[in-house]
Design an enzyme around this catalytic site. Structure first.
Site, short mmCIF file in Angstrom:
data_model
loop_
_atom_site.label_atom_id
_atom_site.label_comp_id
_atom_site.label_asym_id
_atom_site.label_seq_id
_atom_site.Cartn_x
_atom_site.Cartn_y
_atom_site.Cartn_z
N ARG A 21 53.29 40.28 38.11
CA ARG A 21 52.23 41.26 37.93
C ARG A 21 52.31 42.40 38.92
O ARG A 21 52.43 42.20 40.12
CB ARG A 21 50.89 40.53 38.07
CG ARG A 21 49.71 41.26 37.57
CD ARG A 21 49.59 41.34 36.08
NE ARG A 21 49.29 40.07 35.45
CZ ARG A 21 49.76 39.72 34.27
NH1 ARG A 21 50.55 40.52 33.60
NH2 ARG A 21 49.44 38.57 33.74
N GLU A 25 47.91 46.18 38.08
CA GLU A 25 47.34 45.25 37.11
C GLU A 25 46.80 44.00 37.79
O GLU A 25 46.61 42.96 37.15
CB GLU A 25 48.39 44.87 36.07
CG GLU A 25 48.83 46.01 35.19
CD GLU A 25 47.93 46.24 33.98
OE1 GLU A 25 47.09 45.39 33.66
OE2 GLU A 25 48.08 47.30 33.34
N HIS A 80 44.65 44.74 31.63
CA HIS A 80 43.59 44.35 32.56
C HIS A 80 42.74 45.57 32.90
O HIS A 80 43.28 46.63 33.19
CB HIS A 80 44.18 43.79 33.85
CG HIS A 80 45.14 42.66 33.62
ND1 HIS A 80 46.46 42.85 33.30
CD2 HIS A 80 44.94 41.32 33.63
CE1 HIS A 80 47.04 41.67 33.14
NE2 HIS A 80 46.15 40.73 33.34
N LYS A 107 47.06 39.73 25.27
CA LYS A 107 46.11 39.25 26.28
C LYS A 107 45.32 40.43 26.82
O LYS A 107 45.89 41.48 27.15
CB LYS A 107 46.87 38.57 27.42
CG LYS A 107 45.95 38.12 28.55
CD LYS A 107 46.75 37.58 29.73
CE LYS A 107 45.82 37.40 30.91
NZ LYS A 107 46.51 37.49 32.17
N ARG A 145 35.95 32.04 30.15
CA ARG A 145 37.20 31.29 30.34
C ARG A 145 37.10 29.91 29.69
O ARG A 145 38.10 29.32 29.32
CB ARG A 145 37.52 31.17 31.82
CG ARG A 145 37.83 32.51 32.46
CD ARG A 145 38.01 32.38 33.97
NE ARG A 145 38.29 33.65 34.59
CZ ARG A 145 39.48 34.22 34.66
NH1 ARG A 145 40.52 33.63 34.14
NH2 ARG A 145 39.64 35.39 35.24
N GLN A 168 37.91 33.21 38.15
CA GLN A 168 38.81 32.15 37.68
C GLN A 168 38.36 30.79 38.20
O GLN A 168 38.03 30.64 39.37
CB GLN A 168 40.24 32.44 38.12
CG GLN A 168 41.26 31.56 37.45
CD GLN A 168 42.67 31.98 37.82
OE1 GLN A 168 43.04 31.95 39.00
NE2 GLN A 168 43.43 32.39 36.84
#
Length: 182
Positions: A21, A25, A80, A107, A145, A168
């Site tokens: 990544r 992002e 993102h 995504k 999530r 997360q």
């Protein structure tokens, strides 16, 4: 990188997705774009899928997708937005663009500023005509999530130790919550 991937695969027996990544992002890659893509190309034969950003330079993106196709790997094209959630129409355009470029899975991770933003992302997920992975980040979107897979999101992400993205959850928490809702 190759040895780490081989170790992870032998321990978990799970499919492996590779990404590198860029900082823009939300990642940690500080090197050149060419080196970033070269690293991904170098480990492609050891993984099941590659996750590459929609914002990647067109030539680099095309090269990686072509190589992934030749290697019969799944292509995830991700986007993102760490500041906001685009409109429903804009989110659909982002996903459509990912599929036009060759994504097997599109995504999209966005930052909600209201509960309605989370609902809008779930609506886009439910309406998707091809495989998507959608995530509403941060505290406000944390539950997405867990529930987005029930609306059609084919992937969700959890952390082993410390979260690498806002909101997360740890894998064991994520698994337990999803099993409770089944």
């Amino acid at each position: 990188a190759r040895q780490v991937i081989e170790d992870i695969r032998s321990i978990t027996k799970l499919p492996c997705i590779v990404t590198n990544r860029s900082q823009t992002e939300g990642g940690r890659w500080a090197g050149s774009e060419e080196d970033r893509i070269a690293l991904l190309l170098g480990v492609l034969s050891f993984v099941d899928a590659v996750d590459i950003e929609l914002s990647t330079d067109d030539m680099m993106l095309d090269l990686l997708i072509a190589r992934a196709r030749t290697s019969e790997k799944i292509v995830i094209i991700s986007s993102h937005d760490f500041a906001a959630t685009p409109t429903v129409a804009e989110m659909k355009k982002i996903l459509d663009r990912s599929f036009e470029l060759g994504a097997d899975i599109a995504k999209m991770a966005v930052m909600p500023n209201s509960r309605e933003d989370v609902l809008n992302l779930l609506k886009v997920t439910l309406d998707a005509q091809a495989p998507v992975c959608t995530i509403s980040m941060g505290e406000l979107g944390k539950h997405s999530r867990i529930v987005a897979p029930f609306y059609g999101s084919v992937l969700t992400y959890g952390s082993v130790n410390n979260a690498v993205a806002p909101g997360q959850l740890k894998v064991d928490e994520l698994k337990a919550a999803m099993e409770m809702l089944r």
